[in-house]
Design a protein around this motif. Structure first.
Motif, PDB file in Angstrom:
ATOM      1  N   LEU A 121      10.733  41.356   4.931  1.00 43.29           N
ATOM      2  CA  LEU A 121      11.913  41.238   5.132  1.00 43.29           C
ATOM      3  C   LEU A 121      12.096  43.233   5.433  1.00 43.29           C
ATOM      4  CD1 LEU A 121      12.548  38.782   2.028  1.00 43.29           C
ATOM      5  CD2 LEU A 121      13.459  38.666   4.644  1.00 43.29           C
ATOM      6  N   ILE A 122      11.459  44.355   4.994  1.00 39.92           N
ATOM      7  CA  ILE A 122      12.122  45.431   5.169  1.00 39.92           C
ATOM      8  C   ILE A 122      12.146  45.863   6.981  1.00 39.92           C
ATOM      9  CG2 ILE A 122      11.736  48.129   4.560  1.00 39.92           C
ATOM     10  CD1 ILE A 122       9.925  46.576   2.031  1.00 39.92           C
ATOM     11  N   SER A 123      13.104  45.910   7.282  1.00 41.77           N
ATOM     12  CA  SER A 123      13.124  46.099   8.404  1.00 41.77           C
ATOM     13  C   SER A 123      13.742  48.521   8.783  1.00 41.77           C
ATOM     14  CB  SER A 123      14.597  45.219   9.383  1.00 41.77           C
ATOM     15  OG  SER A 123      15.471  45.912   9.167  1.00 41.77           O
ATOM     16  N   GLU A 124      13.463  48.479   9.486  1.00 40.39           N
ATOM     17  CA  GLU A 124      13.629  50.274   9.758  1.00 40.39           C
ATOM     18  C   GLU A 124      14.874  50.153  10.447  1.00 40.39           C
ATOM     19  OE1 GLU A 124      11.854  54.709   9.676  1.00 40.39           O
ATOM     20  OE2 GLU A 124      10.925  53.044   9.989  1.00 40.39           O
ATOM     21  N   THR A 125      15.934  50.699  10.313  1.00 41.41           N
ATOM     22  CA  THR A 125      17.060  50.941  11.374  1.00 41.41           C
ATOM     23  C   THR A 125      17.931  52.299  11.214  1.00 41.41           C
ATOM     24  OG1 THR A 125      17.254  48.379  11.512  1.00 41.41           O
ATOM     25  CG2 THR A 125      19.283  49.806  12.230  1.00 41.41           C
ATOM     26  N   GLU A 126      17.948  53.344  12.415  1.00 40.17           N
ATOM     27  CA  GLU A 126      18.567  54.119  11.955  1.00 40.17           C
ATOM     28  C   GLU A 126      18.259  55.507  11.137  1.00 40.17           C
ATOM     29  OE1 GLU A 126      22.771  53.930  12.661  1.00 40.17           O
ATOM     30  OE2 GLU A 126      22.387  52.576  14.436  1.00 40.17           O
ATOM     31  N   ASN A 127      17.239  55.013  10.433  1.00 33.12           N
ATOM     32  CA  ASN A 127      16.514  56.075   9.251  1.00 33.12           C
ATOM     33  C   ASN A 127      16.783  55.589   7.705  1.00 33.12           C
ATOM     34  OD1 ASN A 127      14.778  57.398  11.128  1.00 33.12           O
ATOM     35  ND2 ASN A 127      16.851  58.851  11.125  1.00 33.12           N
ATOM     36  N   LYS A 128      17.491  54.300   7.917  1.00 31.07           N
ATOM     37  CA  LYS A 128      17.439  53.505   7.210  1.00 31.07           C
ATOM     38  C   LYS A 128      16.727  52.538   7.179  1.00 31.07           C
ATOM     39  CE  LYS A 128      22.268  54.664   6.914  1.00 31.07           C
ATOM     40  NZ  LYS A 128      23.417  53.538   6.291  1.00 31.07           N
ATOM     41  N   LEU A 129      15.908  51.511   5.164  1.00 29.54           N
ATOM     42  CA  LEU A 129      15.242  50.371   5.062  1.00 29.54           C
ATOM     43  C   LEU A 129      16.099  49.753   4.909  1.00 29.54           C
ATOM     44  CD1 LEU A 129      12.467  52.462   3.651  1.00 29.54           C
ATOM     45  CD2 LEU A 129      12.729  51.904   6.230  1.00 29.54           C
ATOM     46  N   LEU A 130      16.685  48.985   5.769  1.00 25.38           N
ATOM     47  CA  LEU A 130      16.761  48.020   4.640  1.00 25.38           C
ATOM     48  C   LEU A 130      16.102  46.765   4.897  1.00 25.38           C
ATOM     49  CD1 LEU A 130      20.047  48.144   7.959  1.00 25.38           C
ATOM     50  CD2 LEU A 130      19.881  48.912   5.355  1.00 25.38           C
ATOM     51  N   ILE A 131      17.114  45.631   3.707  1.00 24.39           N
ATOM     52  CA  ILE A 131      16.435  44.050   3.302  1.00 24.39           C
ATOM     53  C   ILE A 131      17.668  43.503   3.631  1.00 24.39           C
ATOM     54  CG2 ILE A 131      15.414  42.738   2.064  1.00 24.39           C
ATOM     55  CD1 ILE A 131      14.162  45.355   0.467  1.00 24.39           C
ATOM     56  N   PRO A 132      17.336  42.207   4.638  1.00 22.23           N
ATOM     57  CA  PRO A 132      18.918  41.006   4.747  1.00 22.23           C
ATOM     58  C   PRO A 132      19.431  40.655   2.974  1.00 22.23           C
ATOM     59  CG  PRO A 132      16.500  40.343   6.137  1.00 22.23           C
ATOM     60  CD  PRO A 132      16.538  41.758   5.297  1.00 22.23           C
ATOM     61  N   GLU A 133      20.450  40.273   2.809  1.00 30.15           N
ATOM     62  CA  GLU A 133      20.583  39.699   2.071  1.00 30.15           C
ATOM     63  C   GLU A 133      19.447  37.643   2.111  1.00 30.15           C
ATOM     64  OE1 GLU A 133      25.025  38.874   0.384  1.00 30.15           O
ATOM     65  OE2 GLU A 133      24.735  40.626   0.164  1.00 30.15           O
ATOM     66  N   VAL A 134      18.622  37.644   1.302  1.00 28.59           N
ATOM     67  CA  VAL A 134      18.580  36.399   1.332  1.00 28.59           C
ATOM     68  C   VAL A 134      17.786  35.494  -0.450  1.00 28.59           C
ATOM     69  CG1 VAL A 134      16.392  37.514   1.981  1.00 28.59           C
ATOM     70  CG2 VAL A 134      16.896  34.979   2.411  1.00 28.59           C
ATOM     71  N   LYS A 135      17.618  34.338  -0.271  1.00 28.45           N
ATOM     72  CA  LYS A 135      17.198  33.871  -1.303  1.00 28.45           C
ATOM     73  C   LYS A 135      16.612  32.353  -0.597  1.00 28.45           C
ATOM     74  CE  LYS A 135      19.075  30.887  -5.489  1.00 28.45           C
ATOM     75  NZ  LYS A 135      19.638  29.876  -5.617  1.00 28.45           N
ATOM     76  N   ILE A 136      14.797  33.246  -1.464  1.00 27.66           N
ATOM     77  CA  ILE A 136      13.920  32.516  -1.274  1.00 27.66           C
ATOM     78  C   ILE A 136      13.708  32.174  -1.957  1.00 27.66           C
ATOM     79  CG2 ILE A 136      11.038  32.823   0.077  1.00 27.66           C
ATOM     80  CD1 ILE A 136      12.912  34.737   1.467  1.00 27.66           C
ATOM     81  N   GLU A 137      12.744  30.765  -1.785  1.00 27.49           N
ATOM     82  CA  GLU A 137      12.171  30.510  -3.137  1.00 27.49           C
ATOM     83  C   GLU A 137      10.607  29.250  -2.272  1.00 27.49           C
ATOM     84  OE1 GLU A 137      14.232  26.226  -4.841  1.00 27.49           O
ATOM     85  OE2 GLU A 137      15.906  27.436  -5.127  1.00 27.49           O
ATOM     86  N   ASP A 138       9.291  29.814  -2.985  1.00 32.39           N
ATOM     87  CA  ASP A 138       8.743  29.153  -2.362  1.00 32.39           C
ATOM     88  C   ASP A 138       7.789  29.001  -3.971  1.00 32.39           C
ATOM     89  OD1 ASP A 138       6.821  28.727  -0.149  1.00 32.39           O
ATOM     90  OD2 ASP A 138       6.083  30.859  -0.816  1.00 32.39           O
ATOM     91  N   ARG A 139       6.280  27.853  -2.822  1.00 27.89           N
ATOM     92  CA  ARG A 139       5.603  27.335  -4.197  1.00 27.89           C
ATOM     93  C   ARG A 139       4.659  26.880  -3.055  1.00 27.89           C
ATOM     94  NH1 ARG A 139       9.388  22.264  -5.251  1.00 27.89           N
ATOM     95  NH2 ARG A 139       8.660  21.020  -3.161  1.00 27.89           N
ATOM     96  N   PRO A 140       3.428  26.876  -3.541  1.00 25.58           N
ATOM     97  CA  PRO A 140       2.102  26.273  -2.172  1.00 25.58           C
ATOM     98  C   PRO A 140       2.692  24.467  -2.849  1.00 25.58           C
ATOM     99  CG  PRO A 140       1.279  26.773  -5.070  1.00 25.58           C
ATOM    100  CD  PRO A 140       2.669  26.696  -4.398  1.00 25.58           C
ATOM    101  N   ARG A 141       2.420  24.678  -1.155  1.00 25.13           N
ATOM    102  CA  ARG A 141       2.656  23.241  -0.702  1.00 25.13           C
ATOM    103  C   ARG A 141       0.554  22.519  -0.494  1.00 25.13           C
ATOM    104  NH1 ARG A 141       5.758  24.713   4.792  1.00 25.13           N
ATOM    105  NH2 ARG A 141       6.287  26.456   3.669  1.00 25.13           N
ATOM    106  N   PHE A 142       0.185  23.495  -0.915  1.00 28.04           N
ATOM    107  CA  PHE A 142      -1.436  23.099  -0.628  1.00 28.04           C
ATOM    108  C   PHE A 142      -2.210  23.868  -1.238  1.00 28.04           C
ATOM    109  CE2 PHE A 142       0.374  23.476   3.621  1.00 28.04           C
ATOM    110  CZ  PHE A 142      -0.117  22.292   4.138  1.00 28.04           C
TER     111      PHE A 142
END
Length: 160
Positions: A121-142
Protein backbone atom coordinates in the motif's frame (compact mmCIF):
# COMPACT_ATOMS: atom_id res chain seq x y z
CA UNK A 1 -32.73 -5.46 -33.71
CA UNK A 2 -32.31 -6.40 -30.05
CA UNK A 3 -28.86 -6.33 -28.50
CA UNK A 4 -28.21 -9.43 -26.41
CA UNK A 5 -27.65 -8.73 -22.71
CA UNK A 6 -24.29 -10.49 -22.64
CA UNK A 7 -22.87 -7.94 -25.11
CA UNK A 8 -23.97 -5.06 -22.88
CA UNK A 9 -22.49 -6.76 -19.83
CA UNK A 10 -19.26 -7.47 -21.73
CA UNK A 11 -18.78 -3.74 -22.34
CA UNK A 12 -19.84 -2.60 -18.85
CA UNK A 13 -17.70 -5.03 -16.79
CA UNK A 14 -14.38 -3.31 -17.58
CA UNK A 15 -15.90 -0.01 -16.37
CA UNK A 16 -16.35 -1.53 -12.91
CA UNK A 17 -12.61 -2.16 -12.72
CA UNK A 18 -11.67 1.45 -13.57
CA UNK A 19 -12.65 2.76 -10.10
CA UNK A 20 -10.43 0.29 -8.23
CA UNK A 21 -7.21 2.03 -7.26
CA UNK A 22 -5.81 -0.53 -4.84
CA UNK A 23 -4.05 -3.47 -6.43
CA UNK A 24 -2.93 -6.12 -3.96
CA UNK A 25 -1.57 -9.62 -4.47
CA UNK A 26 -3.13 -11.85 -3.38
CA UNK A 27 -6.40 -9.96 -3.43
CA UNK A 28 -7.81 -9.60 0.12
CA UNK A 29 -11.21 -10.98 1.05
CA UNK A 30 -12.72 -7.52 1.70
CA UNK A 31 -11.34 -4.04 0.91
CA UNK A 32 -13.04 -0.77 1.80
CA UNK A 33 -11.24 2.34 0.50
CA UNK A 34 -11.68 5.70 2.20
CA UNK A 35 -10.65 9.24 1.28
CA UNK A 36 -7.62 10.20 3.41
CA UNK A 37 -4.00 9.10 3.65
CA UNK A 38 -1.55 8.20 6.41
CA UNK A 39 1.96 9.64 6.06
CA UNK A 40 4.75 7.24 6.95
CA UNK A 41 7.95 8.96 8.09
CA UNK A 42 11.07 8.58 10.21
CA UNK A 43 9.11 9.80 13.23
CA UNK A 44 6.46 7.07 12.86
CA UNK A 45 6.71 4.51 15.65
CA UNK A 46 5.64 0.88 15.72
CA UNK A 47 4.07 -0.84 18.72
CA UNK A 48 4.08 -4.64 18.89
CA UNK A 49 4.22 -7.57 21.33
CA UNK A 50 7.47 -9.52 21.67
CA UNK A 51 6.24 -12.51 19.61
CA UNK A 52 6.09 -10.26 16.52
CA UNK A 53 9.71 -9.09 16.74
CA UNK A 54 10.80 -11.13 13.71
CA UNK A 55 7.85 -9.86 11.60
CA UNK A 56 8.75 -6.27 12.45
CA UNK A 57 12.41 -6.89 11.60
CA UNK A 58 11.38 -8.13 8.14
CA UNK A 59 9.14 -5.08 7.66
CA UNK A 60 11.89 -2.71 8.83
CA UNK A 61 14.40 -4.38 6.51
CA UNK A 62 12.07 -3.68 3.59
CA UNK A 63 11.65 -0.02 4.65
CA UNK A 64 15.40 0.38 5.14
CA UNK A 65 16.33 -1.11 1.76
CA UNK A 66 13.63 0.68 -0.18
CA UNK A 67 13.23 4.03 1.59
CA UNK A 68 16.34 4.44 3.75
CA UNK A 69 14.85 4.33 7.26
CA UNK A 70 13.29 1.92 9.71
CA UNK A 71 10.67 2.37 12.41
CA UNK A 72 11.51 2.56 16.09
CA UNK A 73 9.53 0.76 18.76
CA UNK A 74 7.25 3.12 20.64
CA UNK A 75 3.66 3.90 21.45
CA UNK A 76 2.98 7.20 19.74
CA UNK A 77 -0.57 7.87 18.69
CA UNK A 78 0.51 8.60 15.12
CA UNK A 79 2.06 5.20 14.52
CA UNK A 80 1.55 1.56 13.64
CA UNK A 81 0.01 -0.84 16.18
CA UNK A 82 0.27 -4.61 15.77
CA UNK A 83 -2.07 -6.73 17.91
CA UNK A 84 -2.06 -10.53 18.16
CA UNK A 85 -5.59 -11.85 18.63
CA UNK A 86 -5.44 -15.51 19.64
CA UNK A 87 -9.19 -15.88 18.91
CA UNK A 88 -8.71 -15.17 15.20
CA UNK A 89 -8.15 -18.08 12.84
CA UNK A 90 -4.71 -18.79 11.40
CA UNK A 91 -3.56 -16.30 8.70
CA UNK A 92 -6.56 -14.00 9.33
CA UNK A 93 -6.06 -10.27 9.87
CA UNK A 94 -7.81 -6.90 9.87
CA UNK A 95 -5.86 -3.88 8.66
CA UNK A 96 -7.14 -0.39 9.36
CA UNK A 97 -5.33 2.65 7.97
CA UNK A 98 -6.54 6.06 9.15
CA UNK A 99 -4.97 9.50 8.93
CA UNK A 100 -3.74 9.24 12.55
CA UNK A 101 -2.38 5.69 12.48
CA UNK A 102 -2.37 2.10 11.30
CA UNK A 103 -3.66 -0.92 13.20
CA UNK A 104 -3.19 -4.57 12.23
CA UNK A 105 -5.04 -7.15 14.34
CA UNK A 106 -4.81 -10.84 13.65
CA UNK A 107 -3.31 -14.19 14.42
CA UNK A 108 0.48 -14.19 14.59
CA UNK A 109 0.78 -15.32 10.96
CA UNK A 110 -2.11 -13.02 10.06
CA UNK A 111 -0.23 -9.95 11.34
CA UNK A 112 2.73 -11.01 9.16
CA UNK A 113 0.44 -11.08 6.11
CA UNK A 114 -1.04 -7.75 7.18
CA UNK A 115 2.45 -6.22 7.15
CA UNK A 116 3.02 -7.66 3.66
CA UNK A 117 -0.20 -5.98 2.52
CA UNK A 118 0.87 -2.72 4.19
CA UNK A 119 4.13 -2.82 2.20
CA UNK A 120 2.14 -2.99 -1.03
CA UNK A 121 0.00 0.00 0.00
CA UNK A 122 2.97 2.37 0.46
CA UNK A 123 3.40 4.83 -2.39
CA UNK A 124 6.10 7.46 -2.75
CA UNK A 125 4.87 10.89 -3.82
CA UNK A 126 6.97 14.06 -3.76
CA UNK A 127 9.44 12.58 -1.23
CA UNK A 128 6.57 11.50 1.05
CA UNK A 129 5.48 7.95 1.82
CA UNK A 130 1.71 7.77 1.71
CA UNK A 131 -0.63 4.93 2.63
CA UNK A 132 -4.25 5.31 1.53
CA UNK A 133 -6.94 5.18 4.21
CA UNK A 134 -8.38 1.71 3.92
CA UNK A 135 -10.07 -1.06 5.87
CA UNK A 136 -9.03 -4.57 4.85
CA UNK A 137 -10.27 -7.88 6.17
CA UNK A 138 -8.46 -10.94 4.92
CA UNK A 139 -8.59 -14.63 5.58
CA UNK A 140 -7.50 -17.69 3.62
CA UNK A 141 -9.97 -18.88 1.03
CA UNK A 142 -8.07 -22.13 0.55
CA UNK A 143 -6.30 -24.45 2.99
CA UNK A 144 -3.16 -24.36 0.85
CA UNK A 145 -2.29 -21.42 -1.38
CA UNK A 146 1.33 -22.03 -2.25
CA UNK A 147 0.85 -22.26 -6.02
CA UNK A 148 -1.87 -19.67 -6.52
CA UNK A 149 0.44 -16.79 -7.49
CA UNK A 150 2.46 -17.28 -10.64
CA UNK A 151 5.41 -14.93 -10.05
CA UNK A 152 6.37 -15.09 -13.72
CA UNK A 153 3.24 -13.14 -14.62
CA UNK A 154 3.71 -10.27 -12.19
CA UNK A 155 7.10 -8.95 -13.38
CA UNK A 156 9.05 -8.62 -10.15
CA UNK A 157 12.78 -8.03 -10.01
CA UNK A 158 15.01 -11.08 -9.47
CA UNK A 159 15.95 -9.75 -6.00
CA UNK A 160 12.27 -9.74 -4.96
Amino acid sequence: MKIPYFIIIMFLCPLALVGQEINLLPEPWKVEKKEGVFTLSVSTSIQYPSELKECVEIFNKHLSERYGFSLKKGSRRNGIRLIVDKNMKRETYNLLVETNGVMIRGSESGVFYGLQTLQQLISETENKLLIPEVKIEDRPRFKYRGVLIDVARYYQTPEF
